[in-house]
Design a protein around this motif. Structure first.
Motif, short mmCIF file in Angstrom:
data_model
loop_
_atom_site.label_atom_id
_atom_site.label_comp_id
_atom_site.label_asym_id
_atom_site.label_seq_id
_atom_site.Cartn_x
_atom_site.Cartn_y
_atom_site.Cartn_z
N THR A 122 69.81 56.78 -23.32
CA THR A 122 70.45 57.62 -22.30
C THR A 122 69.69 58.93 -22.10
O THR A 122 69.47 59.37 -20.96
CB THR A 122 71.90 57.92 -22.71
N PHE A 156 68.63 70.25 -16.71
CA PHE A 156 69.03 69.06 -15.97
C PHE A 156 69.84 69.40 -14.73
O PHE A 156 70.06 68.55 -13.88
CB PHE A 156 69.82 68.12 -16.89
N GLY A 189 67.75 60.47 -18.64
CA GLY A 189 67.92 61.81 -18.10
C GLY A 189 66.61 62.56 -17.99
O GLY A 189 66.32 63.23 -16.99
#
Length: 513
Positions: free
Chosen positions: A101, A481, A105
């Motif tokens: 995961t 992010f 990202g």
């Protein structure tokens, strides 16, 4: 803690330097005030409201209370179903495959940075907004009669009113598109970052449009482009610039300042730079601030003139005596003195050939033709000479259509390729970036310093709360992010669609299809 860290994150925006910082400072001030008030409301006012609401609900009975309780239970059941069916399995999968995961990202973040660096999502620090005002500035060469400028200003106003006929369908429900016009001849007032100009050769026209709320289908950029196309080319004009009047930091999207000591080289370099900027799609109103003066006769003394007793000062004095005059005597008339000037007749003073036909007096009283002791050439003087750090400068500027072009990409392209080659061809000339690019650079520089201090403050707050040094770092890793969402949001509204407007030519150049 969430409110405190958000306040710390917005605080650097209050201290951005430059004119852009003065406009941006309003936003963090409002956000911080709202967050502080909401925190006080949540800690003081809300508990009291909940206590009163819960107390009333315990003593309230009847059909309305039962109906309210039924709806609440249904909503709770739906939320529990969503959590158990979708959210919990997704969270469990992410936790079990945390490295996979995290890699996804990071990959999306790298892609976002790549499309920004590649220019597919252009960066605009302060994008243009809608405006209800348009202005056209016109400038002729120095010495142009007032009547010529006045006729052109009237022509610009006439074409401005023709916009009502061009947009009848869009503005028909609200009446005319153009509400008022205002014109000035002989002066362009000081506005924003541009100094004012006076003289019979300049003028400007202002056009007031109906408010943007009443013309939802028409942008001010499309109206301005239509006005520009209706006006077309005006013979003899030295400068014709169309722009909008709106709030926000001023400055041209593309503005490059060339400096040096040789004005001939500066003019040649400025002409080449203007031609290069014109090759980029979406650029218009390309001009420079160099203004040649009136036509003149330039007289230079020959080397052998000194043997006849004629110097440059003597030559200039005799020219002044011929055309301006020399005081011969003064006559007393009442309380005033009347000067008697000796000079050429008015007919001779109006003829250019009178300079070439002059005869100069030597030291021994003889008269010889002026061409024997001087060289007479035709030329132009400089109306104004701009200097920065004691060097002469010429500033080349351009406006652009943000839907087609991006100022940062154009300036970066010029810095990477054209400007270094221009400096090699013209030794002694340097360039500097001005306008919006300079203001953006100043503001972002101060923002980076403030952002570093904000990160340190957020880390201290989180470390004191979690009593750990690693957990704040893990939480703050999520900050970069946020660029993914910002990149997508900005790209939806302002991105330049290269597939529609551009094609690749070489390394970094975009050419119109």
């Amino acid at each position: 803690m969430a409110v405190t860290t958000t306040v710390v994150a917005f605080t650097p925006l209050m201290f951005i330097s430059g004119i852009m910082g003065k406009f941006i400072a309003v936003m963090p001030t409002a956000v911080i005030a709202i967050l502080v008030v909401s925190l006080g409301e949540a800690l003081v006012i809300l508990p009291a409201h909940l206590d009163q609401a819960l107390s009333r609900s315990q003593h309230t009975a009847g059909r309305i209370s039962a109906w309210h309780e039924s709806i609440r239970k249904r909503v709770d059941r739906r939320l529990v179903q969503v959590i158990e069916r979708y959210y919990s399995p997704a969270i469990n999968y992410v936790i079990k495959n945390r490295y996979f995961t995290f890699s996804i990202g990071v990959g999306v973040l790298i892609i976002s940075l790549g499309i920004i660096q590649g220019g597919y999502v252009p960066f605009v620090f302060m994008p243009k907004g809608e405006s209800d005002w348009m202005v056209a500035e016109i400038g002729y060469p120095l010495g142009t009669p007032f009547e010529v400028t006045e006729n052109s200003i009237s022509y610009l106003e006439k074409k401005g009113f023709e916009l009502n006929n061009q947009f009848t369908e869009e503005a028909g429900k609200n009446g005319n598109l153009v509400v008022n016009t205002f014109a000035l001849v002989g002066i362009i007032p000081w506005r924003d970052w541009k100094p004012g100009v006076k003289g019979a050769q300049v003028g400007e026209v202002w056009i007031e449009l109906v408010s943007s709320e009443r013309r939802p289908k028409l942008s001010v950029s499309s109206i301005l482009n239509k006005w520009r196309s209706l006006v077309g080319e005006i013979p003899g004009v030295e400068k014709l610039v169309f722009s909008t009047i709106q709030g926000g930091p001023a400055g041209n999207p593309v503005e490059i300042q060339l400096s040096g000591r040789d004005f001939v080289q500066l003019q040649q370099a400025a002409d080449e730079l203007k031609a290069e900027i014109a090759t980029y799609p979406g650029t218009f109103d390309i001009a420079d601030n160099f203004k040649p003066g009136k036509p003149e006769k330039q007289v230079r003394i020959k080397d052998g003139a000194k043997s006849l007793g004629i110097t440059m000062s003597a030559l200039a004095r005799q020219l002044r005596q011929a055309f301006y005059g020399e005081e011969a005597l003064r006559i007393q008339r009442g309380r005033n003195d009347l000067k008697v000037m000796v000079r050429y007749t008015e007919k001779d003073r109006r003829r250019i050939s009178s300079i070439e036909e002059m005869r100069m007096r030597t030291a021994d009283g003889q008269e010889i033709p002026i061409e024997e002791v001087a060289v007479i050439t035709s030329g132009r003087a400089y109306s104004t000479i701009q200097r920065v750090d004691r060097k002469r400068v010429i500033t080349v500027s351009s406006d652009l259509d943000e839907a087609t072009a991006n100022a940062s990409n154009i300036v970066a392209d010029l810095k990477a390729d054209f400007l270094p080659k221009l400096i090699k061809r013209f030794p002694g000339i340097k360039y500097d970036l001005e306008g919006q690019e300079k203001r953006t650079r100043e503001s972002l520089g101060s923002l980076k310093k403030g952002f570093t201090l904000a990160l340190m403050g957020m880390f201290l707050l989180l470390a004191s709360q979690f009593r750990s040094y690693m957990q704040p770092i893990i939480i703050m890793i999520a900050i970069p992010f946020g660029l993914i969402g910002a990149c997508r949001t900005f790209g939806d509204g302002h991105a330049v669609h290269h597939d529609q407007h551009f094609r690749r030519c070489g390394s970094v150049r975009y050419c119109s299809e």
